[in-house]
Motif scaffolding. Structure first.
Motif, PDB file in Angstrom:
ATOM      1  N   VAL A 142      -5.544  12.413  25.440  1.00 33.51           N
ATOM      2  CA  VAL A 142      -5.548  12.595  23.986  1.00 33.51           C
ATOM      3  C   VAL A 142      -6.369  13.833  23.629  1.00 33.51           C
ATOM      4  O   VAL A 142      -5.927  14.681  22.850  1.00 33.51           O
ATOM      5  CB  VAL A 142      -6.080  11.332  23.271  1.00 33.51           C
ATOM      6  CG1 VAL A 142      -6.234  11.580  21.772  1.00 33.51           C
ATOM      7  CG2 VAL A 142      -5.167  10.143  23.528  1.00 33.51           C
ATOM      8  N   LEU A 194      -7.931   8.598  27.247  1.00 33.26           N
ATOM      9  CA  LEU A 194      -8.658   9.388  26.263  1.00 33.26           C
ATOM     10  C   LEU A 194      -8.687  10.866  26.645  1.00 33.26           C
ATOM     11  O   LEU A 194      -8.486  11.720  25.771  1.00 33.26           O
ATOM     12  CB  LEU A 194     -10.066   8.826  26.053  1.00 33.26           C
ATOM     13  CG  LEU A 194     -10.880   9.434  24.927  1.00 33.26           C
ATOM     14  CD1 LEU A 194     -10.149   9.333  23.589  1.00 33.26           C
ATOM     15  CD2 LEU A 194     -12.237   8.755  24.835  1.00 33.26           C
ATOM     16  N   GLN A 224      -6.348   7.525  19.947  1.00 34.93           N
ATOM     17  CA  GLN A 224      -6.058   6.662  21.089  1.00 34.93           C
ATOM     18  C   GLN A 224      -5.875   5.210  20.650  1.00 34.93           C
ATOM     19  O   GLN A 224      -4.983   4.516  21.140  1.00 34.93           O
ATOM     20  CB  GLN A 224      -7.149   6.755  22.157  1.00 34.93           C
ATOM     21  CG  GLN A 224      -6.775   5.954  23.402  1.00 34.93           C
ATOM     22  CD  GLN A 224      -7.895   5.815  24.383  1.00 34.93           C
ATOM     23  OE1 GLN A 224      -9.063   5.808  24.018  1.00 34.93           O
ATOM     24  NE2 GLN A 224      -7.538   5.704  25.657  1.00 34.93           N
TER      25      GLN A 224
END
Length: 165
Positions: free
Chosen positions: A64, A61, A49
């Motif tokens: 990700v 996040l 990230q």
């Protein structure tokens, strides 16, 4: 094969793998894969990230994590969970390999040996265990930390200075 050709091949492979699952190869997925594939170190989702912030600010996040978990499920990224610290991701592009973890600085290094072999899998099967995957992680001191320890030890145990009488 140069890095650009490898990147193009990786993107094509990613595209076809995602397409086979009925998923789109979004710019976010391409960039996340490229970051993990091009890193010499194993990365956490937070590391990925951070690298995305310049190119794709605002990517969350959880996105990700979800993308890295999808890649792990697809078999194009390996997920490495150690006893301490975050889960790390590695493409293992060279080939399946083992890892070495420095107990002092925490860095992780690739070791070019197979993490498990047929004998390991057969031994597990003899115990009634079906192996899905396996990792070999060796713990110790990396060369840099050994050198620092050696330097520190030699400074604290310097020979006594003699004076002439």
């Amino acid at each position: 094969m140069d890095m650009e050709m490898k990147e193009q091949r990786g993107t094509r492979d990613l595209d076809s793998l995602l397409h086979d699952r009925g998923l789109r190869n979004t710019p976010q997925r391409q960039l996340i894969y490229r970051i993990v594939a091009s890193s010499p170190q194993h990365l956490s989702a937070v590391d990925v990230q951070r690298q995305l912030e310049d190119t794709m600010p605002g990517i969350s996040l959880p996105t990700v994590y979800a993308t890295l978990d999808l890649f792990a499920e697809m078999g194009i990224v390996r997920k490495m969970a150690l006893a301490e610290g975050p889960v790390l991701y590695d493409t293992g592009q060279r080939h399946p390999h083992a890892h070495m973890v420095c107990r002092q600085c925490g860095r992780i290094f690739d070791l070019d040996i197979l993490p498990v072999d047929d004998a390991d899998i057969a031994a597990a099967a003899n115990q009634g265990f079906q192996v899905d995957s396996g990792d070999l992680v060796l713990h110790g001191l990396c060369a840099d930390c050994q050198a620092r320890e050696h330097d520190t030890a030699s400074k604290t145990t310097a020979p006594e200075q003699r004076t002439a009488a």
